[in-house]
Structures are given as structure tokens and as C-alpha cells.
Scaffold this active site. Structure first.
Site, mmCIF file in Angstrom:
data_model
loop_
_atom_site.group_PDB
_atom_site.id
_atom_site.type_symbol
_atom_site.label_atom_id
_atom_site.label_comp_id
_atom_site.label_asym_id
_atom_site.label_seq_id
_atom_site.Cartn_x
_atom_site.Cartn_y
_atom_site.Cartn_z
ATOM 1 N N ASN A 196 1.294 -7.091 -9.135
ATOM 2 C CA ASN A 196 -0.037 -7.569 -8.728
ATOM 3 C C ASN A 196 -0.858 -7.954 -9.945
ATOM 4 O OD1 ASN A 196 -0.780 -7.434 -5.680
ATOM 5 N ND2 ASN A 196 0.482 -5.636 -6.043
ATOM 6 N N HIS A 202 -4.249 -2.068 -0.935
ATOM 7 C CA HIS A 202 -3.462 -0.996 -0.319
ATOM 8 C C HIS A 202 -2.394 -1.619 0.578
ATOM 9 C CE1 HIS A 202 -2.531 2.970 1.170
ATOM 10 N NE2 HIS A 202 -2.582 2.506 2.399
HETATM 11 N N1 LIG Z 1 -12.286 6.885 -5.310
HETATM 12 C C1 LIG Z 1 -11.159 6.233 -4.947
HETATM 13 N N2 LIG Z 1 -10.146 6.103 -5.811
HETATM 14 C C2 LIG Z 1 -9.014 5.444 -5.443
HETATM 15 C C3 LIG Z 1 -8.883 4.914 -4.149
HETATM 16 C C4 LIG Z 1 -9.969 5.063 -3.235
HETATM 17 O O1 LIG Z 1 -9.920 4.591 -2.076
HETATM 18 N N3 LIG Z 1 -11.078 5.725 -3.675
HETATM 19 N N4 LIG Z 1 -7.685 4.292 -3.772
HETATM 20 C C5 LIG Z 1 -6.551 4.661 -4.608
HETATM 21 C C6 LIG Z 1 -5.278 3.977 -4.392
HETATM 22 N N5 LIG Z 1 -4.500 4.817 -3.531
HETATM 23 C C7 LIG Z 1 -4.083 4.223 -2.369
HETATM 24 O O2 LIG Z 1 -4.437 3.059 -2.089
HETATM 25 C C8 LIG Z 1 -4.174 6.169 -3.846
HETATM 26 C C9 LIG Z 1 -3.657 6.465 -5.092
HETATM 27 C C10 LIG Z 1 -3.346 7.790 -5.420
HETATM 28 C C11 LIG Z 1 -3.573 8.805 -4.512
HETATM 29 C C12 LIG Z 1 -3.292 10.231 -4.910
HETATM 30 O O3 LIG Z 1 -3.456 11.149 -4.120
HETATM 31 N N6 LIG Z 1 -2.881 10.385 -6.186
HETATM 32 C C13 LIG Z 1 -2.621 11.682 -6.842
HETATM 33 C C14 LIG Z 1 -3.963 12.320 -7.169
HETATM 34 C C15 LIG Z 1 -4.314 11.846 -8.585
HETATM 35 C C16 LIG Z 1 -5.776 12.113 -8.893
HETATM 36 O O4 LIG Z 1 -6.295 13.166 -8.476
HETATM 37 O O5 LIG Z 1 -6.435 11.227 -9.519
HETATM 38 C C17 LIG Z 1 -1.735 12.521 -6.037
HETATM 39 O O6 LIG Z 1 -0.748 11.954 -5.585
HETATM 40 O O7 LIG Z 1 -1.979 13.719 -5.892
HETATM 41 C C18 LIG Z 1 -4.067 8.503 -3.259
HETATM 42 C C19 LIG Z 1 -4.370 7.185 -2.921
HETATM 43 C C20 LIG Z 1 -6.882 4.491 -6.064
HETATM 44 N N7 LIG Z 1 -8.009 5.298 -6.349
HETATM 45 N N1 LIG Z 2 -2.347 3.597 -2.682
HETATM 46 C C1 LIG Z 2 -2.294 2.519 -3.623
HETATM 47 C C2 LIG Z 2 -0.990 1.804 -3.528
HETATM 48 O O1 LIG Z 2 -0.047 2.265 -2.904
HETATM 49 N N2 LIG Z 2 -0.966 0.617 -4.156
HETATM 50 C C3 LIG Z 2 0.235 -0.193 -4.136
HETATM 51 O O2 LIG Z 2 0.984 0.000 -5.331
HETATM 52 C C4 LIG Z 2 1.805 -1.162 -5.502
HETATM 53 C C5 LIG Z 2 1.716 -1.592 -6.936
HETATM 54 O O3 LIG Z 2 2.696 -2.573 -7.175
HETATM 55 P P1 LIG Z 2 2.660 -3.391 -8.567
HETATM 56 O O4 LIG Z 2 2.568 -2.364 -9.666
HETATM 57 O O5 LIG Z 2 3.936 -4.154 -8.566
HETATM 58 O O6 LIG Z 2 1.444 -4.273 -8.520
HETATM 59 C C6 LIG Z 2 1.260 -2.243 -4.557
HETATM 60 O O7 LIG Z 2 2.105 -2.394 -3.430
HETATM 61 C C7 LIG Z 2 -0.073 -1.678 -4.125
HETATM 62 O O8 LIG Z 2 -0.481 -2.100 -2.829
#
Ligand SMILES: Nc1nc2c(c(=O)[nH]1)N[C@@H](CN(C=O)c1ccc(C(=O)N[C@@H](CCC(=O)O)C(=O)O)cc1)CN2
Ligand SMILES: NCC(=O)N[C@@H]1O[C@H](COP(=O)([O-])[O-])[C@@H](O)[C@H]1O
Length: 191
Positions: free
Chosen positions: A14, A109
Site C-alpha cells: 500500500n 482496513h
Molecule cells: N487509535 C487507533 N489506532 C489504530 C487503529 C484505529 O482504528 N485506532 N487501526 C489500526 C489498524 N488495525 C486494524 O485496522 C489494528 C492494528 C493492530 C491491532 C492490535 O491489536 N495490535 C497489537 C497491539 C499493539 C499496540 O498496543 O499498539 C496487538 O496485536 O496486540 C489492532 C488493529 C492501527 N492503529
Molecule cells: N488492521 C490493519 C490491517 O490489517 N491492515 C492491513 O495490513 C495490510 C498491509 O499490507 P501492505 O504492507 O502490503 O500494505 C493491508 O491489507 C492492510 O489493509
């Protein structure tokens, strides 16, 4: 010309799609920094290939998320970053960056939120046996995958799909939708 930082943790397809679209479509934006939380992530090599500087942060070097994000914020401010695009950034954005960039952080996402939130959206949809999933682009808020939705694109799950073929179709959709949404937000002055 909006100065943008892209945050990524992994492969970086991406990241590449956004950088290439900004150049090819002459969008009024410049990616001035990649922020990455894994020192061995392939996205770092992709940034180097585009001569885009990277800021690598190891969260284990900091007492807490706020301290780490304070260091990230200094790197962003040093480059006058005005907006942040998350592109596979697998950390929760905390209050420090949310306060500094209100309504200026967007995320992609790989599912049709609010379905299948979290870090494994594609696999969760596949395992659930849905006939349709998709891609969501949304503003980031304090919750996880709960921010205002900007755009969504449905992606069919075919009877012949395995996880890899579905991931390929999802990623191909992402690489069109994210640049399209960026172009639209820039045109509206919304980023
Ligand atoms: N404040 C926000 N931060 C992020 C969001 C959001 O909506 N609000 N989206 C995420 C991307 N994501 C899914 O789309 C996502 C990425 C990672 C996790 C997660 O739980 N990661 C770790 C926790 C790491 C940490 O505490 O920073 C884990 O697996 O335990 C959930 C959703 C990007 N950031
Ligand atoms: N929850 C967040 C999440 O799952 N994001 C996803 O990580 C991938 C990154 O791919 P890339 O490194 O090839 O861009 C993408 O599919 C994006 O939607």
C-alpha cells in the site's frame, strides 16, 4: 502541497501504491517520511528505493506508548508533516499522536467495518465463510477500527478461493481505493 507521513509495519504494497499514485496522478501531496516499528520490515527497502526517509522506532526502547509517540511526533514535526496515512501499521495510535493530528490520520482496513475489526480482518472473514467482504478506509479515533468511515469497496469471496487468493483480491482493491480516497480528500481539502 500536503506533506504526508505513511506509517507501516510490514510488506509495504500500500505504501508503494500510494507513492506511485501521487507521482503518476500528480496529486498535491508529498510523502516526506515513512514511520515503521519493525527494523527489518520490507517496507523500509521500498522507501529507500523511492528515496523517502524512514523513521524506525522500537517501542521496546521506550517506557510506554506516550514516550514512543513523543519521539515519533518529533520526527513528524521536524518534517512539517500535516497528515498521516496508516498502511498496515499494526499498533494502536495513542493520545499523543491523536491530539497532534486531529482528523488527520486515516487507516485502511481489509474488511467491511464494523465487520471483522482488528489485526486479522481477511482471515477472520474467510474463516467466517462470508460470500462478500471488502476494504474500508476510515479516520482514526481513540477506538480500534471505530473511526468515521470514509469509503468502502466490496470484494466477493469466490467458492474457489483459498486465503491467498482472497488476500490477493483484497490487496488489489486496496491499491486502487487508497489512492482514490487520498485524491478525493486532497481535492476537498479534508486532509
Ligand atoms: N487509535 C487507533 N489506532 C489504530 C487503529 C484505529 O482504528 N485506532 N487501526 C489500526 C489498524 N488495525 C486494524 O485496522 C489494528 C492494528 C493492530 C491491532 C492490535 O491489536 N495490535 C497489537 C497491539 C499493539 C499496540 O498496543 O499498539 C496487538 O496485536 O496486540 C489492532 C488493529 C492501527 N492503529
Ligand atoms: N488492521 C490493519 C490491517 O490489517 N491492515 C492491513 O495490513 C495490510 C498491509 O499490507 P501492505 O504492507 O502490503 O500494505 C493491508 O491489507 C492492510 O489493509
Amino acid at each position: 502541497m500536503r506533506k504526508i507521513a505513511i506509517f507501516a509495519s510490514g510488506t509495504g504494497t500500500n505504501f508503494v501504491a500510494l507513492v506511485q499514485a501521487i507521482k503518476a496522478r500528480q496529486l498535491p501531496a508529498q510523502v516526506v517520511l515513512l514511520v515503521c516499528d519493525h527494523q527489518d520490515a520490507p517496507v523500509l527497502q521500498r522507501a529507500q528505493a523511492f528515496n523517502i526517509p524512514s523513521f524506525v522506532i522500537n517501542f521496546k526502547d521506550y517506557a510506554n506508548k506516550a514516550a514512543a509517540e513523543t519521539a515519533i511526533l518529533a520526527a513528524l514535526q521536524a518534517r512539517d508533516v500535516q497528515a498521516i496515512l496508516l498502511a498496515g501499521y499494526m499498533r494502536i495510535i495513542g493520545p499523543t499522536l491523536l491530539a497532534a493530528y486531529p482528523n488527520k490520520i486515516i487507516n485502511i482496513h481489509p474488511a467491511l467495518l464494523p465487520k471483522f475489526p482488528g489485526a486479522h480482518g481477511i482471515e477472520d472473514a474467510f474463516q467466517a465463510g462470508v460470500k462478500e467482504t471488502g476494504v474500508t478506509i476510515h479516520f482514526i479515533d481513540a477506538g480500534v477500527d471505530s473511526g468515521p468511515i470514509i469509503a468502502q469497496k466490496a470484494v466477493p469471496v469466490l467458492p474457489t478461493d483459498d486465503l491467498d487468493s482472497l488476500e490477493t483480491r483484497i490487496h488489489a482493491t486496496e491499491h486502487v481505493l487508497y489512492p482514490d480516497v487520498l485524491a478525493d480528500l486532497l481535492k476537498k481539502g479534508a486532509l
